[in-house]
Write a protein that holds these residues in place. Structure first.
Motif, short mmCIF file in Angstrom:
data_model
loop_
_atom_site.label_atom_id
_atom_site.label_comp_id
_atom_site.label_asym_id
_atom_site.label_seq_id
_atom_site.Cartn_x
_atom_site.Cartn_y
_atom_site.Cartn_z
N ILE A 106 0.91 -1.26 -0.11
CA ILE A 106 0.07 -0.04 0.02
C ILE A 106 0.90 1.15 0.21
O ILE A 106 0.58 2.33 -0.75
N ALA A 107 1.69 1.48 1.01
CA ALA A 107 2.56 2.35 1.14
C ALA A 107 3.62 2.68 -0.44
O ALA A 107 3.81 3.70 -0.76
N ALA A 108 4.02 1.41 -1.13
CA ALA A 108 4.88 1.64 -2.39
C ALA A 108 3.96 2.15 -3.48
O ALA A 108 4.44 2.91 -4.39
N GLY A 109 2.63 1.69 -3.42
CA GLY A 109 1.72 2.27 -4.38
C GLY A 109 2.33 1.60 -6.00
O GLY A 109 2.69 0.62 -6.09
N GLU A 110 2.20 3.08 -6.76
CA GLU A 110 2.60 2.55 -8.31
C GLU A 110 4.23 2.40 -8.43
O GLU A 110 4.45 2.03 -9.70
N ARG A 111 4.86 2.24 -7.51
CA ARG A 111 6.32 2.12 -7.49
C ARG A 111 6.66 0.69 -7.57
O ARG A 111 7.66 0.21 -8.03
N LEU A 112 5.53 -0.20 -7.46
CA LEU A 112 5.47 -1.54 -7.58
C LEU A 112 5.20 -2.15 -9.19
O LEU A 112 5.02 -3.06 -9.36
N LEU A 113 4.83 -0.91 -9.85
CA LEU A 113 4.17 -1.10 -11.27
C LEU A 113 5.55 -1.24 -12.13
O LEU A 113 6.42 -0.41 -12.12
N ALA A 114 5.59 -2.10 -12.99
CA ALA A 114 6.65 -2.23 -13.92
C ALA A 114 6.64 -1.17 -15.15
O ALA A 114 5.35 -0.67 -15.45
N GLU A 115 7.64 -0.52 -15.43
CA GLU A 115 7.80 0.50 -16.42
C GLU A 115 7.76 -0.03 -17.73
O GLU A 115 8.13 -1.20 -17.95
N GLY A 116 7.04 0.69 -18.83
CA GLY A 116 6.80 0.13 -19.94
C GLY A 116 5.83 -0.91 -20.16
O GLY A 116 5.11 -1.25 -19.31
N GLY B 226 -7.41 -3.33 -10.37
CA GLY B 226 -8.49 -3.93 -9.39
C GLY B 226 -7.96 -3.50 -7.99
O GLY B 226 -6.96 -2.93 -7.68
N SER B 227 -8.75 -3.83 -6.95
CA SER B 227 -8.83 -3.65 -5.63
C SER B 227 -9.17 -4.82 -4.62
O SER B 227 -10.34 -5.29 -5.11
N THR B 228 -8.72 -4.73 -3.37
CA THR B 228 -9.20 -5.72 -2.74
C THR B 228 -8.80 -5.26 -1.07
O THR B 228 -8.04 -4.37 -0.90
N SER B 229 -9.98 -5.80 -0.29
CA SER B 229 -10.02 -5.22 1.12
C SER B 229 -9.23 -6.45 1.91
O SER B 229 -8.67 -6.22 2.94
N GLY B 230 -9.42 -7.60 1.45
CA GLY B 230 -8.85 -8.92 1.95
C GLY B 230 -9.50 -8.97 3.41
O GLY B 230 -10.50 -8.76 3.75
N THR B 231 -8.42 -9.82 4.02
CA THR B 231 -8.89 -10.12 5.40
C THR B 231 -8.97 -9.05 6.68
O THR B 231 -9.28 -8.83 7.69
N ALA C 102 -7.82 -1.41 1.94
CA ALA C 102 -8.13 -1.41 0.29
C ALA C 102 -6.47 -1.38 -0.04
O ALA C 102 -5.71 -0.54 0.28
N MET C 103 -6.44 -2.37 -1.18
CA MET C 103 -4.98 -2.32 -1.81
C MET C 103 -5.13 -2.55 -3.20
O MET C 103 -5.99 -3.44 -3.72
N ALA C 104 -4.37 -1.77 -4.13
CA ALA C 104 -4.82 -1.75 -5.44
C ALA C 104 -3.88 -2.70 -6.19
O ALA C 104 -2.92 -3.07 -5.46
N GLY C 105 -4.24 -3.18 -7.30
CA GLY C 105 -3.40 -4.41 -7.80
C GLY C 105 -3.65 -4.20 -9.39
O GLY C 105 -4.74 -3.80 -9.89
N TRP C 106 -2.46 -4.46 -10.14
CA TRP C 106 -2.58 -4.13 -11.58
C TRP C 106 -2.18 -5.43 -12.42
O TRP C 106 -1.29 -6.33 -11.97
N PHE D 47 4.26 -16.57 -10.44
CA PHE D 47 4.99 -16.45 -11.75
C PHE D 47 4.18 -15.57 -12.68
O PHE D 47 4.94 -15.20 -13.87
N GLY D 48 3.04 -15.17 -12.74
CA GLY D 48 2.17 -15.06 -13.73
C GLY D 48 2.01 -13.49 -13.95
O GLY D 48 1.46 -13.29 -15.14
N ASN D 49 2.33 -12.44 -13.08
CA ASN D 49 2.09 -11.18 -13.20
C ASN D 49 3.43 -10.55 -13.17
O ASN D 49 4.00 -10.15 -12.14
N ARG D 50 3.94 -9.97 -14.45
CA ARG D 50 5.06 -9.15 -14.63
C ARG D 50 4.88 -7.75 -14.34
O ARG D 50 5.65 -6.95 -14.33
N VAL D 51 3.60 -7.39 -14.53
CA VAL D 51 3.17 -5.83 -14.40
C VAL D 51 3.30 -5.51 -13.15
O VAL D 51 3.71 -4.35 -12.85
N MET D 52 2.87 -6.27 -12.19
CA MET D 52 3.12 -5.85 -10.60
C MET D 52 3.68 -6.94 -9.89
O MET D 52 2.85 -7.66 -9.14
#
Length: 464
Positions: free
Chosen positions: A109-119, A127-132, A136-140, A322-327
């Protein structure tokens, strides 16, 4: 735009709703990278039979490639690797992965879009989830990530005896019938997927016979459902001393909630088929599925899972998908726990994937409504409200619930009204919904957060 959550869908006639469901499925198929689905499917049909040494080598190769990608393209990891001197090219065993610190939800949550791959691909889906924790946490994700996930979900369905295109029934969280509708046809046909979609929001003692009759008439090969939803129908059958009479049903696949052993037994007994339980996560870091012999297998070709033992036979999951290289999430601590199986156990199915005895996941109460419904899985009402720090739904009266929220500066009047509208839509007009802003939400004695707390007589208030 056309999904069952949309305003257009809610106000359409039943026939138009079915056309919209089919259109949504066709659009989803176009968006999903079908070439990736086919390649991944071919690969995992082979990899499920690998010996432990072979899938360990596969995991090391996949982890090294993903970490190299993250170190080059993801700002969060690029900075971390430089600071800690991490070079994935030096890794020679899976033990070397511990160079990377464990990633927590707070850090994501703190990192936000710094966890997104460039290009990379321009078409990305947020999407987002509240989880347990109710936070709210965003995911791409991109098309390839969605396709990767689909291949594994379809493999679980094949384990349950289903093949693509056969009849299946869907009894999950899609509001396929307007909440204001109390009876009548509480399901819709999605012809694009040969799938009968039944509302999980209208399960009452009065409607039980209609649900069973609709399922028996459609006669699906597989039912995909929340455990609580199909469990409700199994208990209805039990109370009426009936068994399901469909002739084609080979398996029921449950997911998204914790499946208790007692629930599994009554479902299997009354529906006359095995129950296959699937564990996945919004973060897409781990997958655990049930084989033909009823054992939970860690999908070693889906991601790398480490067990962080708690000293009581349970373990937390620290995992990398292994499946998500975007985030990409490297060594992410998931919210859920498992009960470890004997490490020497070999499943008769012949797959060498590690086995866990049980997936504990999250254990929540259900909200009961005056019309007899049991409502679970309220994540959707919190989704996307990013000013929301935490939320908990508390019920002390049958006709009233209180949503306790810890709100940040971004959570204003508009967000509060959106939450109220979603909750009323989910719970129905007979339930009064109140929102109470609090400084903090209490945990249980052992530190667990409960998103739903019911204090009605007969509810489960065990501190687990």
């Amino acid at each position: 735009m056309f999904s069952s959550h949309s305003k257009l869908y809610r106000h359409a006639s039943p026939g138009v709703q079915e056309e919209l469901l089919a259109l949504t499925s066709r659009l989803r198929s176009v968006i999903t990278a079908q070439g990736v689905v086919r390649r991944t499917t071919a690969a995992i049909e082979r990899s499920q039979w690998l010996a432990p040494a072979e899938w360990s080598a596969l995991q090391l190769e996949a982890m090294r490639a993903l970490a190299l990608h993250a170190g080059r393209r993801v700002p969060y990891y690029r900075e971390m690797f430089a600071r800690l001197g991490i070079d994935p090219r030096r890794w020679r065993s899976l033990d070397d992965l511990t160079e990377i610190p464990v990633l927590t939800k707070d850090e994501v949550i703190a990192a936000g879009e710094r966890l997104l791959a460039e290009g990379g691909p321009w078409l990305r889906f947020k999407g987002s989830t509240s989880g347990t924790t109710g936070r709210a946490m965003a995911g791409w994700r991109d098309r390839a990530s969605i396709a990767f996930e689909q291949a594994f979900v379809e493999r679980q369905a094949r384990w349950a005896g289903y093949r693509r295109g056969e009849r299946r029934a869907w009894l999950r969280g899609d509001p396929v019938v307007p909440s204001r509708q109390a009876d009548g046809t509480l399901w819709r046909m999605n012809r694009a997927e040969n799938m009968l979609m039944l509302s999980s929001y209208h399960l009452t003692p009065q409607n039980g016979a209609g649900y069973i009759e609709a399922l028996e008439k459609f006669d699906p090969v597989m039912i995909q459902a929340y455990p609580s939803s199909v469990g409700y129908l199994a208990r209805w059958l039990e109370e009426h001393d009936r068994n399901y009479r469909g002739k084609s049903l080979r398996g029921i696949v449950t997911s998204s909630e914790t499946l208790g052993e007692a629930e599994r037994r009554i479902i299997a007994r009354r529906f006359g088929c095995p129950v296959f339980d699937w564990y996945g996560a919004f973060e897409r870091v781990a997958a655990i599925g049930t084989c033909e012999h009823g054992h939970y297998h860690v999908m070693e070709d889906y991601g790398r899972v480490e067990f962080e033992t708690n000293g009581d036979g349970t373990a937390n999951l620290i995992a990398t998908g292994f499946g998500n290289r975007v985030m990409p999430f490297l060594r992410y601590r998931a919210d859920d726990r498992v009960v470890l199986a004997d490490p020497g156990f070999a499943c008769p199915c012949g797959r060498s994937f590690r086995v866990v005895e049980r997936v504990l996941g999250r254990v929540d109460d259900a909200i009961r409504t005056p019309d007899g419904r049991h409502v679970v899985m309220l994540d959707w009402i919190f989704s996307g409200l990013f000013g929301l720090v935490e939320a908990q739904v508390v019920q002390e009266r049958l006709d009233e619930v209180c949503i306790r929220i810890v709100a940040g500066p971004e959570f204003g009047h508009r967000e509060e009204q959106a939450l109220l509208l979603r909750a009323r839509d989910r719970l129905g007009a007979q339930v009064i919904v109140r929102i109470e802003r609090v400084a903090q939400i209490a945990r249980t004695r052992n530190g667990k957060f409960r998103q739903i707390v019911s204090r009605l007589s007969g509810s489960n208030e065990t501190d687990v």
